[in-house]
Design a protein around this motif. Sequence first.
Motif, PDB file in Angstrom:
ATOM      1  N   GLN A   1       1.226   6.825   7.013  1.00 35.72           N
ATOM      2  CA  GLN A   1       0.319   6.517   8.114  1.00 35.72           C
ATOM      3  C   GLN A   1      -0.926   5.810   7.600  1.00 35.72           C
ATOM      4  OE1 GLN A   1      -0.401  10.347   9.911  1.00 35.72           O
ATOM      5  NE2 GLN A   1       1.472  10.285  11.148  1.00 35.72           N
ATOM      6  N   GLU A   2      -1.452   6.273   6.488  1.00 34.77           N
ATOM      7  CA  GLU A   2      -2.639   5.653   5.910  1.00 34.77           C
ATOM      8  C   GLU A   2      -2.349   4.225   5.481  1.00 34.77           C
ATOM      9  OE1 GLU A   2      -5.850   6.322   2.244  1.00 34.77           O
ATOM     10  OE2 GLU A   2      -4.407   7.903   2.767  1.00 34.77           O
ATOM     11  N   ALA A   3      -1.171   3.990   4.903  1.00 38.36           N
ATOM     12  CA  ALA A   3      -0.808   2.638   4.473  1.00 38.36           C
ATOM     13  C   ALA A   3      -0.737   1.684   5.661  1.00 38.36           C
ATOM     14  CB  ALA A   3       0.533   2.664   3.736  1.00 38.36           C
ATOM     15  N   LEU A   4      -0.131   2.123   6.767  1.00 39.00           N
ATOM     16  CA  LEU A   4      -0.043   1.284   7.960  1.00 39.00           C
ATOM     17  C   LEU A   4      -1.422   1.035   8.562  1.00 39.00           C
ATOM     18  CD1 LEU A   4       3.133   2.737   9.714  1.00 39.00           C
ATOM     19  CD2 LEU A   4       2.894   0.456   8.713  1.00 39.00           C
ATOM     20  N   THR A   5      -2.261   2.068   8.572  1.00 49.70           N
ATOM     21  CA  THR A   5      -3.614   1.917   9.117  1.00 49.70           C
ATOM     22  C   THR A   5      -4.413   0.904   8.309  1.00 49.70           C
ATOM     23  OG1 THR A   5      -3.639   4.184   9.973  1.00 49.70           O
ATOM     24  CG2 THR A   5      -5.773   3.113   9.628  1.00 49.70           C
TER      25      THR A   5
ATOM     26  N   LEU B   1       0.803  -1.216   0.000  1.00 51.78           N
ATOM     27  CA  LEU B   1       0.000   0.000   0.000  1.00 51.78           C
ATOM     28  C   LEU B   1       0.842   1.274   0.000  1.00 51.78           C
ATOM     29  CD1 LEU B   1      -2.823  -1.010   2.523  1.00 51.78           C
ATOM     30  CD2 LEU B   1      -2.993  -0.855   0.032  1.00 51.78           C
ATOM     31  N   SER B   2       2.068   1.178   0.501  1.00 47.82           N
ATOM     32  CA  SER B   2       2.953   2.349   0.521  1.00 47.82           C
ATOM     33  C   SER B   2       3.779   2.463  -0.752  1.00 47.82           C
ATOM     34  CB  SER B   2       3.887   2.280   1.743  1.00 47.82           C
ATOM     35  OG  SER B   2       4.804   1.206   1.611  1.00 47.82           O
TER      36      SER B   2
ATOM     37  N   ILE C   1       7.529   7.461  16.362  1.00 47.80           N
ATOM     38  CA  ILE C   1       7.751   7.017  14.989  1.00 47.80           C
ATOM     39  C   ILE C   1       6.556   7.394  14.118  1.00 47.80           C
ATOM     40  CG2 ILE C   1       8.044   4.992  13.496  1.00 47.80           C
ATOM     41  CD1 ILE C   1      10.540   5.779  15.060  1.00 47.80           C
ATOM     42  N   TRP C   2       5.359   7.181  14.644  1.00 47.97           N
ATOM     43  CA  TRP C   2       4.138   7.504  13.896  1.00 47.97           C
ATOM     44  C   TRP C   2       4.123   8.978  13.477  1.00 47.97           C
ATOM     45  CZ3 TRP C   2       0.058   5.091  11.722  1.00 47.97           C
ATOM     46  CH2 TRP C   2      -1.087   5.845  11.441  1.00 47.97           C
ATOM     47  N   ASP C   3       4.476   9.844  14.400  1.00 43.86           N
ATOM     48  CA  ASP C   3       4.426  11.281  14.131  1.00 43.86           C
ATOM     49  C   ASP C   3       5.441  11.710  13.078  1.00 43.86           C
ATOM     50  OD1 ASP C   3       2.410  11.535  15.990  1.00 43.86           O
ATOM     51  OD2 ASP C   3       3.735  12.198  17.616  1.00 43.86           O
ATOM     52  N   GLY C   4       6.481  10.896  12.859  1.00 43.35           N
ATOM     53  CA  GLY C   4       7.488  11.228  11.862  1.00 43.35           C
ATOM     54  C   GLY C   4       7.172  10.720  10.468  1.00 43.35           C
TER      55      GLY C   4
ATOM     56  N   LEU D   1      -2.360   1.556  18.310  1.00 47.00           N
ATOM     57  CA  LEU D   1      -2.666   0.206  17.831  1.00 47.00           C
ATOM     58  C   LEU D   1      -2.880   0.214  16.327  1.00 47.00           C
ATOM     59  CD1 LEU D   1      -4.882  -2.494  19.373  1.00 47.00           C
ATOM     60  CD2 LEU D   1      -5.462  -1.695  17.080  1.00 47.00           C
ATOM     61  N   LEU D   2      -2.206  -0.725  15.635  1.00 43.79           N
ATOM     62  CA  LEU D   2      -2.372  -0.890  14.193  1.00 43.79           C
ATOM     63  C   LEU D   2      -3.176  -2.141  13.855  1.00 43.79           C
ATOM     64  CD1 LEU D   2       1.276  -0.069  13.045  1.00 43.79           C
ATOM     65  CD2 LEU D   2      -0.721   1.446  12.916  1.00 43.79           C
TER      66      LEU D   2
END
Length: 347
Positions: free
Chosen positions: A264-268, A62-63, A255-258, A150-151
């Motif tokens: 972020q959308e890909a991980l979600t 997705l990324s 890490i998320w904020d960076g 949480l992912l």
Amino acid sequence: MTKTFHGAALGRKAALATGLIAGLGATGAMAEVKLTFADWQVPAASTTQEAAKVFMDKATELSGGEITFDYFPAEQLGKGGEMLRLLQTGVADVAHVSPAYITDKFPMTTVSELPGMPLDSCALANALYELAQPGGALYEAEFKPNGIRLLFAGNLGPYSILTTEKPIASLADLSGLNIRTAGGPMEMTATELGANAIRMTGSETLPSLSRGTLDGLLWPVPLVEDWGLEEALHNVTPNLSTGSFVVTYSISDSIWDGLSESQQEALTEAGKYATEQYCGFVNRTWDESLKRLEEVHGIVPLDLPESELAAAGERFEMVHAKWIDGLKGRAVSSQDIYDSFRALATE
């Protein structure tokens, strides 16, 4: 490649370079990110193959290849109870955090481990996922204060009673037996059923069964072979669920904020996808695994009669009441979380 699996024991590497985020380049595009993923499960475990691998592959897809992983299974970076610390100290970027191993930090997240909840793994996983998202009661109570997001949410399915020698034909047969639990509500359940509850991690279980210091354990049927326990066990009580065990993959807030918005959308989305894939796998494989334990390994199933199941249900309600009462007085109401979780899980 999507990920790097590290099969040899490397110990704890506090100096690991994590979240290799180079920042914005001249074009404004985000650099590629390699995330260190710490897991206490073994490589052959169904969670590794059907959850962790699925999540990592999907995140990379997705990324568009921007996100890849260095994956460390089998406690290479730390034991099950150390995963939160690995995130908070920067040793890992993503980790398999198990609330039952750190009930002092995540007591309310263990709500989905209570006995007598719905047996549908997807119902439990989706309810937990929703409550642990930003704005949700569990996020505000436990994930946000601990600096993680949480992912992926899952559970290992219904836990059964398995024993080395003594078949369990009634609840009275559990009296005095040393039974392994993962902690949390499962420990309360074993005690309420009359056993001596012994808290230990998965990696400690086989040696204890082999030495005879355990008479049995509460364990998910599909994971018996994953951990090589089949030769030490001879009996299973398949029609009584003593609860479940929460599986979460979380990322540190730092890490998320960076990450870029697209990352972020890909991980979600990868976490949502893996949540659905894994719970479906758990639901499909339970009966098949039980049959294999009997036919291949000679582990004899013995159902409890209806009267004993009714008696167990009454004791489970006592566990629920103790769980709620034991967490009273916190900023987020344990009763509200319990009610919200049950409502979501039974929709």
